[in-house]
Design a protein around this motif. Structure first.
Motif, PDB file in Angstrom:
ATOM      1  N   ASN A  48       0.858  -1.192   0.000  1.00 52.40           N
ATOM      2  CA  ASN A  48       0.000   0.000   0.000  1.00 52.40           C
ATOM      3  C   ASN A  48       0.879   1.221   0.000  1.00 52.40           C
ATOM      4  O   ASN A  48       1.902   1.249   0.678  1.00 52.40           O
ATOM      5  CB  ASN A  48      -0.879   0.035   1.258  1.00 52.40           C
ATOM      6  CG  ASN A  48      -2.077  -0.871   1.109  1.00 52.40           C
ATOM      7  OD1 ASN A  48      -3.034  -0.539   0.425  1.00 52.40           O
ATOM      8  ND2 ASN A  48      -1.999  -2.043   1.727  1.00 52.40           N
ATOM      9  N   SER A  80       0.481   5.535   0.237  1.00 48.56           N
ATOM     10  CA  SER A  80      -0.426   6.676   0.298  1.00 48.56           C
ATOM     11  C   SER A  80       0.348   7.961   0.505  1.00 48.56           C
ATOM     12  O   SER A  80       1.438   7.981   1.067  1.00 48.56           O
ATOM     13  CB  SER A  80      -1.435   6.474   1.426  1.00 48.56           C
ATOM     14  OG  SER A  80      -0.750   6.178   2.626  1.00 48.56           O
ATOM     15  N   LYS A  94      -3.952  11.395   2.840  1.00 47.34           N
ATOM     16  CA  LYS A  94      -5.112  10.504   2.884  1.00 47.34           C
ATOM     17  C   LYS A  94      -5.356   9.828   1.548  1.00 47.34           C
ATOM     18  O   LYS A  94      -6.190   8.933   1.435  1.00 47.34           O
ATOM     19  CB  LYS A  94      -6.355  11.316   3.284  1.00 47.34           C
ATOM     20  CG  LYS A  94      -6.429  11.523   4.778  1.00 47.34           C
ATOM     21  CD  LYS A  94      -7.684  12.267   5.162  1.00 47.34           C
ATOM     22  CE  LYS A  94      -7.669  12.556   6.661  1.00 47.34           C
ATOM     23  NZ  LYS A  94      -8.513  13.680   7.027  1.00 47.34           N
ATOM     24  N   GLN A  95      -4.624  10.294   0.545  1.00 50.96           N
ATOM     25  CA  GLN A  95      -4.856   9.760  -0.795  1.00 50.96           C
ATOM     26  C   GLN A  95      -4.104   8.452  -0.984  1.00 50.96           C
ATOM     27  O   GLN A  95      -2.888   8.397  -0.779  1.00 50.96           O
ATOM     28  CB  GLN A  95      -4.389  10.784  -1.826  1.00 50.96           C
ATOM     29  CG  GLN A  95      -4.896  10.514  -3.204  1.00 50.96           C
ATOM     30  CD  GLN A  95      -4.215  11.414  -4.217  1.00 50.96           C
ATOM     31  OE1 GLN A  95      -3.415  12.280  -3.866  1.00 50.96           O
ATOM     32  NE2 GLN A  95      -4.507  11.186  -5.482  1.00 50.96           N
ATOM     33  N   LYS A  96      -4.838   7.408  -1.353  1.00 46.48           N
ATOM     34  CA  LYS A  96      -4.182   6.126  -1.570  1.00 46.48           C
ATOM     35  C   LYS A  96      -3.771   5.999  -3.027  1.00 46.48           C
ATOM     36  O   LYS A  96      -4.599   6.081  -3.922  1.00 46.48           O
ATOM     37  CB  LYS A  96      -5.131   4.994  -1.195  1.00 46.48           C
ATOM     38  CG  LYS A  96      -5.328   4.866   0.295  1.00 46.48           C
ATOM     39  CD  LYS A  96      -5.883   3.509   0.633  1.00 46.48           C
ATOM     40  CE  LYS A  96      -5.462   3.122   2.046  1.00 46.48           C
ATOM     41  NZ  LYS A  96      -5.759   1.727   2.328  1.00 46.48           N
ATOM     42  N   ILE A  97      -2.483   5.787  -3.243  1.00 47.88           N
ATOM     43  CA  ILE A  97      -1.997   5.680  -4.614  1.00 47.88           C
ATOM     44  C   ILE A  97      -1.981   4.216  -5.046  1.00 47.88           C
ATOM     45  O   ILE A  97      -2.391   3.873  -6.143  1.00 47.88           O
ATOM     46  CB  ILE A  97      -0.578   6.271  -4.734  1.00 47.88           C
ATOM     47  CG1 ILE A  97      -0.531   7.661  -4.112  1.00 47.88           C
ATOM     48  CG2 ILE A  97      -0.137   6.306  -6.189  1.00 47.88           C
ATOM     49  CD1 ILE A  97      -1.268   8.732  -4.846  1.00 47.88           C
ATOM     50  N   LYS A 137      -3.135   0.289  -3.826  1.00 43.99           N
ATOM     51  CA  LYS A 137      -4.009  -0.385  -2.859  1.00 43.99           C
ATOM     52  C   LYS A 137      -3.806  -1.896  -2.923  1.00 43.99           C
ATOM     53  O   LYS A 137      -4.079  -2.504  -3.963  1.00 43.99           O
ATOM     54  CB  LYS A 137      -5.479  -0.072  -3.160  1.00 43.99           C
ATOM     55  CG  LYS A 137      -5.817   1.403  -3.068  1.00 43.99           C
ATOM     56  CD  LYS A 137      -7.204   1.651  -3.634  1.00 43.99           C
ATOM     57  CE  LYS A 137      -7.335   3.083  -4.120  1.00 43.99           C
ATOM     58  NZ  LYS A 137      -8.415   3.263  -5.085  1.00 43.99           N
TER      59      LYS A 137
END
Lengths: 320, 253
Positions: free
Chosen positions: B13, B15, B18-21, B23
């Motif tokens: 994971n 990120s 808060k933005q997940k690049i 997953k």
């Protein structure tokens, strides 16, 4: 669309009044717009012409002296006796060069290391905090640096540094001028250097790292090398700034008309000469002319350094 | 397939704030094959590639969790020297970024910084790798010229040579042909097919045709997730997921 069609359908030549009003406003609007653009162009021309006007003005004013004595003699003689008609600038030129070079030697490494740290090592927020501090430093009036120099640097040199090296000094010296000057140009050079290092592409750094280079190797062999023209021009702009700086240097440098033979001796840079003497002995036309020539020399040197550095920077930007 | 996986990625994971690049990436990349990571722009392909050789370290705002195992070594939590780890992977970026030095030194750079400085050795190596990248004949008379004087296609091959010179096991390529003309692109593609005898190649692309031409193994990514992975045949002939089918039909472009 709809309103347009309606208007078209009306018979021509009947609606004189409103047409005229519309036309009047239209003309006024265009006239205004035209006037404004004219003013803008005039403003632009003034800005572009200013340096030429300055240069030519100084040249005309210094012609009197130039016709009387050869430029070579003026620049390379240290005989400065205005009342006897002797105007050798060498003392002042050498003082200026000394002060500028030493200031750059002090400021250059500090700026380079700081810029590298801020852009490569420090966290983002550090740069965000430091940036306004640099700007504030750059905006402090130079007379304050002068006062600070008199209060701190001058006594420090006369009481500690000079005795420590076995020299005698009043403190009012080339070194004092250089230190004050260095402090003044640091924010200036640093700002440019930070920009220079920031414009380097991340991918270049990544390329070097991915070949197994350490961070320091990457900085030393790749980033500094790539930024080299930018670094040189940042220093060049610093030099042009330092060379012309007047009041702060004048306050601490001693202002004695002998060629300085060491760091701890007083000097008398060109800008200080002009600032100290202009308006005093203008009854002697040649003296007046001599000061104008000094100003012209200053002007040309500063212009050249400025131009050269800017050309180097624009080359760097083109290359990307 | 599971036997000879060179790179194993588990629950990766990534990120930024808060933005997940990325997953929950789970992947196996086979040894000595060309693995193509396929997907529309902005789906995290490039970022994924950068996590593989820990270039993500450069960006402290990126938060990475999970594990990436290369040769039984979890590189995200390793105590080994990162520079050695990176040397095992040659990186080819979208646009060539030659180092600010001459052609010779660009190739010799990786060797020099790892301490091999004998002129004779360097000469030999530089020639060898320039030949490998099909560049030798074009530059052998001007090795002292700045690398920036080369054409973009030549620069990209130079970057390939310089990457190979540090003797990696893996080649990471991030859309290496996107800035190149068709002929240079083809040269690079052909080279890759040759190179897979010796190297594990991971290449990011969004050019479908290119993927069809050279892929052995395909990973399809979309919005930071791995949607599907398998051999080229499986993915191209018989995609399981609806989204993959659409992409292969060209619905995203």
């Amino acid at each position: 669309m709809l309103t347009l069609q309606k208007r078209k359908s009306k018979p021509k030549y009947k609606n004189f009044q409103s047409r005229d009003v519309v036309r009047f406003f239209k003309v006024k609007r265009h006239l205004r717009s035209k006037l404004h653009t004219t003013w803008m162009v005039i403003g632009l021309i003034v800005v572009i012409l200013l340096p030429f006007i300055l240069g030519v003005g100084l040249y005309i004013k210094s012609l009197l002296l130039l016709e009387d004595q050869s430029l070579f003699n003026l620049l390379f003689s240290s005989d400065w006796r205005p009342l006897a008609g002797k105007f050798g600038f060498l003392t002042f030129i050498i003082s200026s060069v000394w002060v500028t070079i030493i200031a750059l030697l002090i400021a250059g490494p500090i700026c380079l290391l700081t810029a590298i740290h801020l852009t490569q090592y420090a966290k983002n927020w550090v740069l965000k905090v430091v940036h306004p501090v640099i700007d504030i430093l750059a905006g402090i009036p130079s007379v304050i640096f002068g006062v600070w120099g008199i209060l701190i640097i001058v006594p420090f040199i006369s009481d500690y540094i000079a005795p420590f090296l076995g020299k005698q000094s009043s403190g009012y010296s080339i070194l004092a001028g250089s230190i004050v000057l260095a402090v003044m140009i640091i924010p200036f050079i640093l700002n440019i250097l930070i920009e220079v290092f920031r414009t380097l592409p991340d991918e270049l750094k990544e390329s070097s790292l991915s070949l197994g280079a350490t961070k320091w190797q990457t900085i030393k062999f790749v980033l500094v090398k790539k930024a080299f023209p930018g670094i040189i021009s940042a220093f060049g702009l610093g030099v042009s700034r330092a060379f012309g700086e007047t009041i702060a240097v004048l306050m601490v440098v001693g202002n004695v008309t002998t060629i300085p033979k060491g760091l701890f001796q007083p000097g008398y840079p060109l800008p200080a000469l002009i600032a100290n003497n202009y308006g005093e002995m203008l009854s002697i036309p040649l003296y007046d002319s001599a000061l104008m020539l000094a100003a012209l020399v200053l002007f040309v040197v500063v212009m050249l350094f400025n131009l050269g550095s800017r050309i180097a920077i624009s080359r760097l930007e083109e290359k990307g | 397939m599971e036997e000879n996986a060179k790179i194993r990625v588990n629950d990766l994971n990534l990120s930024i704030g808060k933005q997940k690049i990325l997953k929950n990436i789970n992947l196996e990349i086979p040894e000595r094959k060309i693995t193509i990571i396929l997907g529309p722009s902005g789906c995290g392909k490039t970022t994924f590639l950068k996590t593989l050789n820990r270039l993500t370290d450069l960006y402290p705002e990126m938060h990475v969790t999970g594990s990436i195992t290369i040769d039984n070594d979890d590189i995200l939590h390793t105590h080994k020297d990162i520079t050695l780890l990176r040397q095992k992977m040659g990186l080819l970026s979208q646009r060539p970024y030659p180092l600010p030095m001459n052609i010779y030194n660009n190739v010799a750079y990786g060797l020099r910084i790892s301490g091999r400085k004998k002129r004779r050795f360097l000469d030999k190596r530089v020639e060898h790798y320039l030949k490998q990248a099909n560049l030798w004949d074009e530059v052998k008379d001007r090795l002292k010229d700045p690398a920036s004087a080369l054409s973009i296609g030549q620069q990209q091959r130079l970057c390939l040579a310089r990457g190979l010179a540090v003797d990696p096991d893996i080649i990471l390529a991030d859309e290496p042909t996107s800035a190149l003309d068709p002929i240079s692109s083809e040269a690079i593609e052909k080279k890759f097919v040759e190179l897979k005898q010796q190297y594990t190649i991971v290449m990011v692309t969004h050019v479908l045709r290119q993927a069809r031409r050279i892929a052995d193994y395909v990973v399809f990514m979309y919005l930071g997730e791995v949607i599907e992975q398998g051999t080229a045949e499986e993915i191209f002939q018989n995609p399981q997921q609806e989204i993959t089918k659409q992409y292969l039909k060209g619905a995203f472009n």
